[in-house]
Design an enzyme around this catalytic site. Structure first.
Site: not given
Ligand code: AHR
Length: 510
Positions: A173, A292
């Site tokens: 990110e 994610e």
């Molecule tokens: O999964 C929780 C958080 O969400 C992670 O650390 C990050 O990559 C995302 O913003």
């Protein structure tokens, strides 16, 4: 009653089910590692401190690949802190989660845990505070057989054989201002290209994931992917996507249609990657790693007691975003899985975030039990039953109005067909909050001979969308779906309101 008509044909094939679609994510965050997968002294812990109850649930969940060690955490992490004798490892401040990282658990422990869990490892590297040198050193440490300083260091730490880690995420990110080492697309794109090149010079067999947008709402979404791939198209293999969905202001209908947003997100990233391919006149295709995804009620998180606790002081493994999931969340997770599977020709990796305690299908208490949340079930059944080829469904469905996405299909579906076992599987969701839906399926080139499995996510008090599982009570589970009827190439069933269901059929070609 609502209705939907689905057509599936043995010749309408998207591609084989990608095994890495059923991935998960273990971050050094909250209680995912400490008191999640790892808790020495717990009654269920083995000699390595791994919780057997959590390992058993991981196995039952059907997880194929696990991303590690972050997440936001990785952007300030020095991998060297997590290797070597545990007593020599330094405690460090983790700025991402305002936590003290003891480093009692690191790369070797995670490799040992993943072997126990039977999962592939997807290793993320720090491109927030570090760069080319640390990345290529880690590949050499992990994957080179021996005879060099770094590979021999690994051997001296007890791992004679190389870890053979195939999939690597180059940062996390980095488009987000919250990220340690946040970068512009040009800054990241150049660093990515050089890091990827150096890593592949150490091990040409690795597969590399470039950081995509943190979500579709980022002001740089689209332009970020275009610029980053413009710099590193030839060096990387995948571009990442992240998305968390939640209900806003009591708008349950839009929340239930979150899969529509995921479909659009995936289609946009495919279009952007393919536009870069066209501009470069390249024969290479960049695939997608949705590394994610989940339901996460993020909006009000800053005001929670958990968030306040984090801000108060530096503690080890505080409780962070230990969301309790209900039936609606599970239905949405079912539709997100459908979206991923329908795009299985381009989304070759996907990781539900996270595995245990932190926005997770598995919960565990320190010294106490581990249990399945509602969202465990759609994931577990799809990971277990989606085999062979993905079929491309045509659907004509009654509509449901949503404020965010306009009219959407009330029924959501994905399907697979495995000709080696003669099984066809339907993964279904009824988004209607208050009406049953009659679903009829016409099979082309196949006839159904019997129903081998049919289950629906249920709660004892039907229609209670807020029901959720806790350590004391587990009311949300699967029950037989008794409404399935089969007649040659016609299959039908009635789904209760707000339901996720799976139907597995024995089929023969015709
Ligand atoms: O999964 C929780 C958080 O969400 C992670 O650390 C990050 O990559 C995302 O913003």
């Amino acid at each position: 009653m609502k209705s939907a008509r689905i057509t599936l044909d043995r010749d309408f094939v998207t591609g084989p089910v990608p095994p890495r679609l059923f991935g998960s994510f273990v971050e050094h965050m909250g209680r995912c590692v400490y008191t999640g997968i790892y808790e020495p002294g717990h009654p269920q812990a083995d000699d390595s401190g791994f919780r057997r109850d959590v390992l058993d649930l991981t196995n039952e969940l059907g997880v194929s690949i696990v991303r590690y060690p972050g997440g936001n955490f990785v952007s300030g992490y020095d991998w060297e802190d997590g290797v070597g004798p545990v007593e020599d490892r330094p405690a460090r401040l983790d700025g991402a989660w305002h936590t003290v990282e003891t480093n009692a658990f690191g790369l070797h422990e995670f490799m040992a845990w993943s072997r126990e869990a039977g999962v592939e490892v997807m290793e993320a590297i720090n491109l927030g505070t570090r760069g080319v040198e640390a990345a290529r050193a880690l590949v050499e440490y992990a994957n080179h057989p021996g005879g060099t300083a770094l590979s021999d260091l690994r051997r001296s730490h007890g791992a004679e054989e190389p870890f053979g880690i195939k999939v690597w995420c180059l940062g996390n990110e980095l488009d987000g201002p919250w990220q340690i080492g946040h970068k512009t697309a040009d800054e990241y794109g150049r660093l990515l290209a050089e890091t990827a090149k150096a890593m592949k010079l150490v091990d040409p067999n690795i597969e590399l994931v470039a950081v995509g947008s943190s979500n579709t709402g980022m002001p740089t979404f689209g332009a970020w992917e275009h610029t980053v791939l413009g710099h590193a198209y030839d060096e990387v293999d995948y571009i990442s996507l992240h998305a968390y969905y939640q209900e806003f202001d009591g708008d349950a209908a839009s929340f239930l249609a979150s899969g529509v947003e995921m479909d659009r997100f995936i289609d946009s990233v495919i279009a952007t990657a393919d536009a870069v391919r066209a501009q470069r006149k390249s024969g290479k295709t960049i695939n997608l790693s949705f590394d994610e995804w989940n339901v996460w009620s993020q909006r009000d998180w800053d005001t929670t007691e958990e968030a306040q606790n984090i801000e108060k002081g530096w503690t080890t493994h505080p409780r962070i975003i230990e969301q309790t999931y209900n039936v609606s969340d599970a239905v949405v997770v079912g539709t997100l899985l459908n979206s991923l599977l329908r795009h299985g020709d381009r989304v070759l990796i996907a990781n539900q975030a996270q595995l245990v305690n932190v926005i997770a299908p598995i919960r565990s208490e320190p010294g106490g039990p581990a249990w399945r949340q509602s969202i465990f079930w759609p994931f577990a059944r799809m990971a277990q039953l989606a085999k062979g080829q993905i079929l491309r469904p045509a659907i004509v469905s009654d509509q449901m109005h949503t404020a965010r996405y306009g009219d959407v299909d009330v029924v959501d579906v994905s399907s697979t067909w495995d000709d080696s076992t003669d099984r066809l599987v339907l993964f279904l969701a009824n988004r209607s909050l208050d009406e049953e839906t009659r679903v009829s399926v016409r099979l082309g080139g196949l006839a159904a001979t019997r129903v081998t499995q049919a289950e629906v996510l249920t709660v004892p008090d039907a229609g209670d969308s807020h029901s959720s599982n806790t350590q004391e009570a587990v009311p949300v589970g699967l029950a037989p779906l008794t409404t399935v009827e089969v007649e040659g190439s016609l299959v039908s069933c009635t789904l209760p309101a707000l339901a996720w269901a799976v139907v597995e059929l024995e089929v023969t070609p015709r």
